[in-house]
Design a protein around this motif. Sequence first.
Motif, PDB file in Angstrom:
ATOM      1  N   ILE A  74      85.302   4.831  11.537  1.00 29.52           N
ATOM      2  CA  ILE A  74      84.423   3.950  10.773  1.00 29.52           C
ATOM      3  C   ILE A  74      85.188   2.756  10.215  1.00 29.52           C
ATOM      4  N   ASN A  75      84.448   1.705   9.926  1.00 32.38           N
ATOM      5  CA  ASN A  75      84.982   0.554   9.219  1.00 32.38           C
ATOM      6  C   ASN A  75      84.818   0.847   7.732  1.00 32.38           C
ATOM      7  N   LEU A  76      85.912   1.014   7.023  1.00 29.32           N
ATOM      8  CA  LEU A  76      85.877   1.397   5.606  1.00 29.32           C
ATOM      9  C   LEU A  76      85.163   0.372   4.740  1.00 29.32           C
ATOM     10  N   THR A  77      85.098  -0.856   5.198  1.00 28.47           N
ATOM     11  CA  THR A  77      84.427  -1.927   4.461  1.00 28.47           C
ATOM     12  C   THR A  77      82.943  -1.617   4.236  1.00 28.47           C
ATOM     13  N   TYR A  78      82.341  -0.867   5.157  1.00 25.80           N
ATOM     14  CA  TYR A  78      80.895  -0.647   5.117  1.00 25.80           C
ATOM     15  C   TYR A  78      80.470   0.700   4.547  1.00 25.80           C
ATOM     16  N   VAL A  79      81.400   1.471   3.974  1.00 22.10           N
ATOM     17  CA  VAL A  79      81.015   2.746   3.369  1.00 22.10           C
ATOM     18  C   VAL A  79      80.126   2.452   2.168  1.00 22.10           C
ATOM     19  N   TYR A  80      78.918   2.975   2.217  1.00 18.48           N
ATOM     20  CA  TYR A  80      77.936   2.744   1.154  1.00 18.48           C
ATOM     21  C   TYR A  80      77.651   4.025   0.377  1.00 18.48           C
ATOM     22  N   HIS A  81      77.454   5.144   1.096  1.00 19.93           N
ATOM     23  CA  HIS A  81      77.057   6.394   0.441  1.00 19.93           C
ATOM     24  C   HIS A  81      77.641   7.578   1.188  1.00 19.93           C
ATOM     25  N   ILE A  82      78.305   8.442   0.442  1.00 19.17           N
ATOM     26  CA  ILE A  82      78.847   9.679   0.998  1.00 19.17           C
ATOM     27  C   ILE A  82      78.070  10.831   0.367  1.00 19.17           C
ATOM     28  N   ALA A  83      77.321  11.570   1.165  1.00 24.57           N
ATOM     29  CA  ALA A  83      76.529  12.699   0.678  1.00 24.57           C
ATOM     30  C   ALA A  83      77.123  13.973   1.289  1.00 24.57           C
ATOM     31  N   ILE A  84      78.028  14.586   0.552  1.00 30.73           N
ATOM     32  CA  ILE A  84      78.774  15.725   1.084  1.00 30.73           C
ATOM     33  C   ILE A  84      77.873  16.915   1.397  1.00 30.73           C
ATOM     34  N   LEU A  85      77.004  17.287   0.476  1.00 28.95           N
ATOM     35  CA  LEU A  85      76.142  18.456   0.705  1.00 28.95           C
ATOM     36  C   LEU A  85      75.181  18.257   1.875  1.00 28.95           C
ATOM     37  N   GLN A  86      74.700  17.029   2.063  1.00 28.30           N
ATOM     38  CA  GLN A  86      73.792  16.746   3.181  1.00 28.30           C
ATOM     39  C   GLN A  86      74.554  16.433   4.467  1.00 28.30           C
ATOM     40  N   GLN A  87      75.887  16.329   4.369  1.00 29.68           N
ATOM     41  CA  GLN A  87      76.748  15.993   5.501  1.00 29.68           C
ATOM     42  C   GLN A  87      76.329  14.679   6.150  1.00 29.68           C
ATOM     43  N   LYS A  88      76.089  13.673   5.300  1.00 28.73           N
ATOM     44  CA  LYS A  88      75.647  12.361   5.773  1.00 28.73           C
ATOM     45  C   LYS A  88      76.536  11.268   5.201  1.00 28.73           C
ATOM     46  N   LEU A  89      76.807  10.287   6.027  1.00 33.56           N
ATOM     47  CA  LEU A  89      77.536   9.095   5.614  1.00 33.56           C
ATOM     48  C   LEU A  89      76.672   7.893   5.950  1.00 33.56           C
ATOM     49  N   THR A  90      76.454   7.032   4.968  1.00 36.25           N
ATOM     50  CA  THR A  90      75.692   5.817   5.207  1.00 36.25           C
ATOM     51  C   THR A  90      76.644   4.633   5.180  1.00 36.25           C
ATOM     52  N   LEU A  91      76.586   3.859   6.244  1.00 36.04           N
ATOM     53  CA  LEU A  91      77.388   2.641   6.374  1.00 36.04           C
ATOM     54  C   LEU A  91      76.430   1.460   6.309  1.00 36.04           C
ATOM     55  N   SER A  92      76.703   0.522   5.406  1.00 36.23           N
ATOM     56  CA  SER A  92      75.793  -0.600   5.219  1.00 36.23           C
ATOM     57  C   SER A  92      76.517  -1.775   4.581  1.00 36.23           C
ATOM     58  N   ASP A  93      75.993  -2.976   4.801  1.00 32.73           N
ATOM     59  CA  ASP A  93      76.494  -4.139   4.084  1.00 32.73           C
ATOM     60  C   ASP A  93      75.627  -4.389   2.848  1.00 32.73           C
ATOM     61  N   GLY A  94      74.649  -3.499   2.628  1.00 29.38           N
ATOM     62  CA  GLY A  94      73.765  -3.602   1.477  1.00 29.38           C
ATOM     63  C   GLY A  94      72.642  -4.606   1.641  1.00 29.38           C
ATOM     64  N   GLU A  95      72.551  -5.210   2.816  1.00 34.25           N
ATOM     65  CA  GLU A  95      71.564  -6.258   3.000  1.00 34.25           C
ATOM     66  C   GLU A  95      70.890  -6.249   4.368  1.00 34.25           C
ATOM     67  N   ASN A  96      71.697  -6.296   5.420  1.00 34.05           N
ATOM     68  CA  ASN A  96      71.163  -6.515   6.762  1.00 34.05           C
ATOM     69  C   ASN A  96      71.077  -5.281   7.649  1.00 34.05           C
ATOM     70  N   PHE A  97      71.880  -4.276   7.397  1.00 33.68           N
ATOM     71  CA  PHE A  97      71.876  -3.112   8.276  1.00 33.68           C
ATOM     72  C   PHE A  97      72.258  -1.867   7.492  1.00 33.68           C
ATOM     73  N   SER A  98      71.868  -0.728   8.045  1.00 26.41           N
ATOM     74  CA  SER A  98      72.225   0.571   7.484  1.00 26.41           C
ATOM     75  C   SER A  98      72.255   1.580   8.623  1.00 26.41           C
ATOM     76  N   TYR A  99      73.373   2.288   8.742  1.00 26.91           N
ATOM     77  CA  TYR A  99      73.509   3.365   9.726  1.00 26.91           C
ATOM     78  C   TYR A  99      73.822   4.642   8.952  1.00 26.91           C
ATOM     79  N   THR A 100      73.101   5.721   9.220  1.00 22.74           N
ATOM     80  CA  THR A 100      73.409   7.011   8.622  1.00 22.74           C
ATOM     81  C   THR A 100      73.838   7.949   9.732  1.00 22.74           C
TER      82      THR A 100
END
Length: 120
Positions: A74-100
């Motif tokens: 992953i690109n560390l710049t885009y780490v937005y949300h780490i949800a350990i219990l749900q085993q999900k990582l959301t990568l986003s610029d907070g504006e234009n895109f979001s990948y979970t």
Amino acid sequence: MNKYLYLNSRDEFFRIDISKIVYFAADGNYTHIYLTNKMKGTVCMNLHNMQQTLSENLKEAASIFARVGKSHIINLTYVYHIAILQQKLTLSDGENFSYTISISKDALKKLRGLFIGKTE
């Protein structure tokens, strides 16, 4: 000045601005590349080889990327949300895109440790 990753194979060539790379995902002997503009590219290279290519070609600029678990870089710049219990990582610029993406709990704990300065 922009730094580019050049990926060349017998049949294809990619020139990618590294600041636009959100993450790499393993798919057997292939690696999918996901970009900020929602484009996706695929190269015939496993994730381990991609990790080596990043280090060799980008030198110190490769530090913006981190291997997370067995299947992602992953690109560390885009780490937005780490949800350990749900085993999900959301990568986003907070504006234009979001990948979970789904990541193991252990890998997410290590990733969180990078940001808060602790190892678990």
